[in-house]
Enzyme design. Sequence first.
Site, PDB file in Angstrom:
ATOM      1  N   GLU A  46       0.880  -1.187   0.000  1.00  0.00           N
ATOM      2  CA  GLU A  46       0.000   0.000   0.000  1.00  0.00           C
ATOM      3  C   GLU A  46       0.898   1.212   0.000  1.00  0.00           C
ATOM      4  O   GLU A  46       1.732   1.370   0.887  1.00  0.00           O
ATOM      5  CB  GLU A  46      -0.884   0.011   1.260  1.00  0.00           C
ATOM      6  CG  GLU A  46      -1.680   1.317   1.399  1.00  0.00           C
ATOM      7  CD  GLU A  46      -2.309   1.484   2.780  1.00  0.00           C
ATOM      8  OE1 GLU A  46      -2.685   0.480   3.416  1.00  0.00           O
ATOM      9  OE2 GLU A  46      -2.395   2.650   3.227  1.00  0.00           O
ATOM     10  N   ARG A  50       0.650  10.576   0.604  1.00  0.00           N
ATOM     11  CA  ARG A  50       1.016  11.617   1.570  1.00  0.00           C
ATOM     12  C   ARG A  50       2.175  12.458   1.110  1.00  0.00           C
ATOM     13  O   ARG A  50       2.718  13.250   1.882  1.00  0.00           O
ATOM     14  CB  ARG A  50       1.392  10.969   2.913  1.00  0.00           C
ATOM     15  CG  ARG A  50       0.227  10.338   3.584  1.00  0.00           C
ATOM     16  CD  ARG A  50       0.609   9.771   4.939  1.00  0.00           C
ATOM     17  NE  ARG A  50      -0.339   8.757   5.295  1.00  0.00           N
ATOM     18  CZ  ARG A  50      -0.147   7.839   6.224  1.00  0.00           C
ATOM     19  NH1 ARG A  50       0.968   7.819   6.921  1.00  0.00           N
ATOM     20  NH2 ARG A  50      -1.074   6.946   6.469  1.00  0.00           N
ATOM     21  N   THR A  73      -4.393   6.477   2.300  1.00  0.00           N
ATOM     22  CA  THR A  73      -4.671   7.888   2.619  1.00  0.00           C
ATOM     23  C   THR A  73      -5.642   8.489   1.601  1.00  0.00           C
ATOM     24  O   THR A  73      -5.487   9.633   1.164  1.00  0.00           O
ATOM     25  CB  THR A  73      -3.376   8.731   2.735  1.00  0.00           C
ATOM     26  OG1 THR A  73      -2.337   7.929   3.314  1.00  0.00           O
ATOM     27  CG2 THR A  73      -3.583   9.930   3.645  1.00  0.00           C
ATOM     28  N   LYS A 133     -10.460  -1.331   7.565  1.00  0.00           N
ATOM     29  CA  LYS A 133      -9.164  -1.074   8.217  1.00  0.00           C
ATOM     30  C   LYS A 133      -9.484  -0.680   9.660  1.00  0.00           C
ATOM     31  O   LYS A 133     -10.364   0.158   9.898  1.00  0.00           O
ATOM     32  CB  LYS A 133      -8.487   0.078   7.463  1.00  0.00           C
ATOM     33  CG  LYS A 133      -7.262   0.689   8.117  1.00  0.00           C
ATOM     34  CD  LYS A 133      -6.690   1.759   7.168  1.00  0.00           C
ATOM     35  CE  LYS A 133      -5.730   2.718   7.848  1.00  0.00           C
ATOM     36  NZ  LYS A 133      -4.353   2.586   7.371  1.00  0.00           N
TER      37      LYS A 133
HETATM   38  C1  3PG Z   1      -0.680   4.330   8.232  1.00  0.00           C
HETATM   39  O1  3PG Z   1      -1.740   4.594   7.696  1.00  0.00           O
HETATM   40  O2  3PG Z   1       0.285   5.095   8.265  1.00  0.00           O
HETATM   41  C2  3PG Z   1      -0.570   2.990   8.780  1.00  0.00           C
HETATM   42  O3  3PG Z   1      -1.565   2.732   9.662  1.00  0.00           O
HETATM   43  C3  3PG Z   1       0.800   2.651   9.279  1.00  0.00           C
HETATM   44  O4  3PG Z   1       0.941   2.939  10.597  1.00  0.00           O
HETATM   45  P1  3PG Z   1       2.312   2.548  11.305  1.00  0.00           P
HETATM   46  O5  3PG Z   1       3.370   3.340  10.626  1.00  0.00           O
HETATM   47  O6  3PG Z   1       2.098   2.925  12.741  1.00  0.00           O
HETATM   48  O7  3PG Z   1       2.509   1.068  11.107  1.00  0.00           O
END
Ligand code: 3PG
Length: 218
Positions: A46, A50, A73, A133
Amino acid sequence: MSANNLSSPLAELARLRLLPILTLNDPALAGPLAQALLNGGLPCVELTLRTPRALESVKVLASRGDLLVGAGTIRTVENARAAVEAGAKFLVSPACVPDVLAWCRDNGVPLTPGCVTPSEIELAIAHGCEVVKFFPASNFGGPSTLKAYAAPLPNVRFIPTGGISQKTLPEYLALKNVLAVGGGWFAPADDLQNNRFSEIEQRVRTAVEIAATISSIS
Ligand code: 3PG
């Protein structure tokens, strides 16, 4: 719900049980990163939207054909449309955004929306989502909350993400309502900035080994 009934990208995630979540700005890193994931035994990713050039990395990885590529995101319909145009095969959202839920349902795009409460979960199911999720997992009770959802919400499968580490991974993988576990720990920003792809590959390999020891969902 059996994993066999899921739309195919989600069925593939159910088989792999792990979802590396990566934030990349430089598309030049996408190739070596893909190789580290594949060498470690995990042909999925994924990519979060961002960074200004995130969609370019989605395009680069999706065009390879040897990785299942999703985009994360996703906060707006514009994000969703752009990610699908770039080649993302599934979308991940940090929240339950009604417009995004409706767009993905109407366009047949697999979406795992971020949910923490039963009401959010029901909203996602009402929009045709098969998997949600659970985010941020560690802040909202972690495995204990997911266990509590198993009886009243038996038809829901979760991808917990947020604050999970290699150490806590087995607790999540052991739950019957967990489809796959996601996280950024596979490829921390520091490793990416310093081209430490062999460390990333090793982390992926270790997680794959852990997942193989824990039986998958039926
Ligand atoms: C995110 O959307 O950034 C994920 O949930 C990853 O989170 P993490 O970096 O705490 O594993």
